[in-house]
Design a protein around this motif. Structure first.
Motif, PDB file in Angstrom:
ATOM      1  N   THR A  51       0.775  -1.157   0.028  1.00 50.92           N
ATOM      2  CA  THR A  51      -0.074   0.099   0.005  1.00 50.92           C
ATOM      3  C   THR A  51       0.723   1.186   0.007  1.00 50.92           C
ATOM      4  O   THR A  51       0.472   2.307  -0.556  1.00 50.92           O
ATOM      5  CB  THR A  51      -1.062  -0.047   1.231  1.00 50.92           C
ATOM      6  OG1 THR A  51      -1.716  -1.336   1.233  1.00 50.92           O
ATOM      7  CG2 THR A  51      -1.896   1.164   1.133  1.00 50.92           C
ATOM      8  N   ASP A  52       2.088   1.273   0.854  1.00 47.57           N
ATOM      9  CA  ASP A  52       2.886   2.284   0.657  1.00 47.57           C
ATOM     10  C   ASP A  52       3.299   2.861  -0.617  1.00 47.57           C
ATOM     11  O   ASP A  52       3.752   4.067  -0.655  1.00 47.57           O
ATOM     12  CB  ASP A  52       4.105   2.194   1.602  1.00 47.57           C
ATOM     13  CG  ASP A  52       3.703   1.711   3.004  1.00 47.57           C
ATOM     14  OD1 ASP A  52       2.561   2.138   3.282  1.00 47.57           O
ATOM     15  OD2 ASP A  52       4.493   1.386   3.887  1.00 47.57           O
ATOM     16  N   ASP A  53       3.304   2.072  -1.700  1.00 52.90           N
ATOM     17  CA  ASP A  53       3.826   2.486  -2.968  1.00 52.90           C
ATOM     18  C   ASP A  53       2.895   3.230  -3.781  1.00 52.90           C
ATOM     19  O   ASP A  53       3.313   3.730  -4.862  1.00 52.90           O
ATOM     20  CB  ASP A  53       4.473   1.131  -3.718  1.00 52.90           C
ATOM     21  CG  ASP A  53       5.673   0.448  -3.126  1.00 52.90           C
ATOM     22  OD1 ASP A  53       6.222   1.190  -2.351  1.00 52.90           O
ATOM     23  OD2 ASP A  53       5.789  -0.644  -3.318  1.00 52.90           O
ATOM     24  N   LEU A  54       1.747   3.173  -3.578  1.00 51.72           N
ATOM     25  CA  LEU A  54       0.544   3.650  -4.502  1.00 51.72           C
ATOM     26  C   LEU A  54       0.807   4.909  -4.900  1.00 51.72           C
ATOM     27  O   LEU A  54       0.582   5.228  -6.283  1.00 51.72           O
ATOM     28  CB  LEU A  54      -0.784   3.548  -3.799  1.00 51.72           C
ATOM     29  CG  LEU A  54      -1.157   2.167  -3.380  1.00 51.72           C
ATOM     30  CD1 LEU A  54      -2.429   2.062  -2.711  1.00 51.72           C
ATOM     31  CD2 LEU A  54      -0.881   1.094  -4.560  1.00 51.72           C
ATOM     32  N   ASN A  55       1.014   5.926  -4.108  1.00 54.17           N
ATOM     33  CA  ASN A  55       1.274   7.333  -4.639  1.00 54.17           C
ATOM     34  C   ASN A  55       2.272   7.349  -5.716  1.00 54.17           C
ATOM     35  O   ASN A  55       2.287   8.201  -6.734  1.00 54.17           O
ATOM     36  CB  ASN A  55       1.470   8.379  -3.716  1.00 54.17           C
ATOM     37  CG  ASN A  55       0.272   8.582  -2.961  1.00 54.17           C
ATOM     38  OD1 ASN A  55      -0.943   8.808  -3.618  1.00 54.17           O
ATOM     39  ND2 ASN A  55       0.178   8.824  -1.540  1.00 54.17           N
ATOM     40  N   ASN A  56       3.341   6.785  -5.200  1.00 57.01           N
ATOM     41  CA  ASN A  56       4.488   6.674  -6.326  1.00 57.01           C
ATOM     42  C   ASN A  56       4.327   6.058  -7.321  1.00 57.01           C
ATOM     43  O   ASN A  56       4.610   6.482  -8.800  1.00 57.01           O
ATOM     44  CB  ASN A  56       5.871   5.849  -5.674  1.00 57.01           C
ATOM     45  CG  ASN A  56       6.453   6.885  -4.547  1.00 57.01           C
ATOM     46  OD1 ASN A  56       6.202   8.096  -4.682  1.00 57.01           O
ATOM     47  ND2 ASN A  56       7.106   6.359  -3.576  1.00 57.01           N
ATOM     48  N   ALA A  58       1.212   5.834  -8.986  1.00 57.22           N
ATOM     49  CA  ALA A  58       0.410   6.538  -9.643  1.00 57.22           C
ATOM     50  C   ALA A  58       1.048   7.771 -10.495  1.00 57.22           C
ATOM     51  O   ALA A  58       0.986   8.042 -11.617  1.00 57.22           O
ATOM     52  CB  ALA A  58      -0.733   7.087  -8.757  1.00 57.22           C
ATOM     53  N   GLN A  59       2.157   8.420  -9.765  1.00 59.12           N
ATOM     54  CA  GLN A  59       3.012   9.517 -10.519  1.00 59.12           C
ATOM     55  C   GLN A  59       3.735   8.565 -11.749  1.00 59.12           C
ATOM     56  O   GLN A  59       4.210   9.244 -12.586  1.00 59.12           O
ATOM     57  CB  GLN A  59       4.135   9.943  -9.455  1.00 59.12           C
ATOM     58  CG  GLN A  59       4.666  11.195  -9.986  1.00 59.12           C
ATOM     59  CD  GLN A  59       3.815  12.157 -10.540  1.00 59.12           C
ATOM     60  OE1 GLN A  59       3.059  12.533 -10.028  1.00 59.12           O
ATOM     61  NE2 GLN A  59       4.125  12.644 -11.655  1.00 59.12           N
ATOM     62  N   ALA A  91      -4.502   4.536  -5.650  1.00 57.17           N
ATOM     63  CA  ALA A  91      -4.183   5.916  -5.595  1.00 57.17           C
ATOM     64  C   ALA A  91      -4.348   6.608  -7.081  1.00 57.17           C
ATOM     65  O   ALA A  91      -3.912   5.922  -7.849  1.00 57.17           O
ATOM     66  CB  ALA A  91      -2.792   6.275  -4.913  1.00 57.17           C
ATOM     67  N   LYS A  93      -3.519   9.917  -9.517  1.00 57.95           N
ATOM     68  CA  LYS A  93      -3.119  11.352  -9.719  1.00 57.95           C
ATOM     69  C   LYS A  93      -3.447  11.465 -11.364  1.00 57.95           C
ATOM     70  O   LYS A  93      -3.683  10.764 -12.184  1.00 57.95           O
ATOM     71  CB  LYS A  93      -1.377  11.234  -9.557  1.00 57.95           C
ATOM     72  CG  LYS A  93      -1.328  11.047  -8.223  1.00 57.95           C
ATOM     73  CD  LYS A  93       0.269  11.476  -8.140  1.00 57.95           C
ATOM     74  CE  LYS A  93       0.611  11.002  -6.377  1.00 57.95           C
ATOM     75  NZ  LYS A  93       1.103  12.250  -5.786  1.00 57.95           N
TER      76      LYS A  93
END
Length: 100
Positions: A51-56, A58-59, A91, A93
């Motif tokens: 889960t910790d990787d989701l924003n990265n 998406a980017q 996530a 973006k």
């Protein structure tokens, strides 16, 4: 994926294609406006291992859209959408690109 059938709802105003060859590769979904009064979309998915990787992720998906020029055949207002996925978590973006 469930998203593609939902995108088909737009078929009166957009051409919806899954995994088309565009630019320097294949993107996951392109929603191309049939008229300049509508917005076109490029959607790219990235799957992760936690889960910790989701924003990265998406980017990274947005960067892949830009680097591989998946929007090369689109004109007008374009939105790049990156989705980072893991299990039932997501996530999202997006970046708005205005073509002249």
């Amino acid at each position: 994926m469930l998203l593609y059938p939902l995108c088909l709802y737009l078929s009166n105003t957009h051409d919806v294609r899954s995994n088309p060859e565009e630019g320097k590769g294949r993107t996951d979904i392109i929603i191309k406006a049939k008229s300049s009064k509508y917005t076109s979309y490029v959607i790219e998915f990235k799957h992760g291992k936690k889960t910790d990787d989701l924003n990265n992720l998406a980017q990274d998906a947005i960067q892949q859209i830009i680097d591989k020029k998946y929007d090369s055949n689109l004109t007008g207002r374009i939105i790049h959408i990156g989705l980072g996925l893991y299990s039932k978590n997501v996530a999202m973006k997006w970046v708005i690109k205005q073509e002249n």
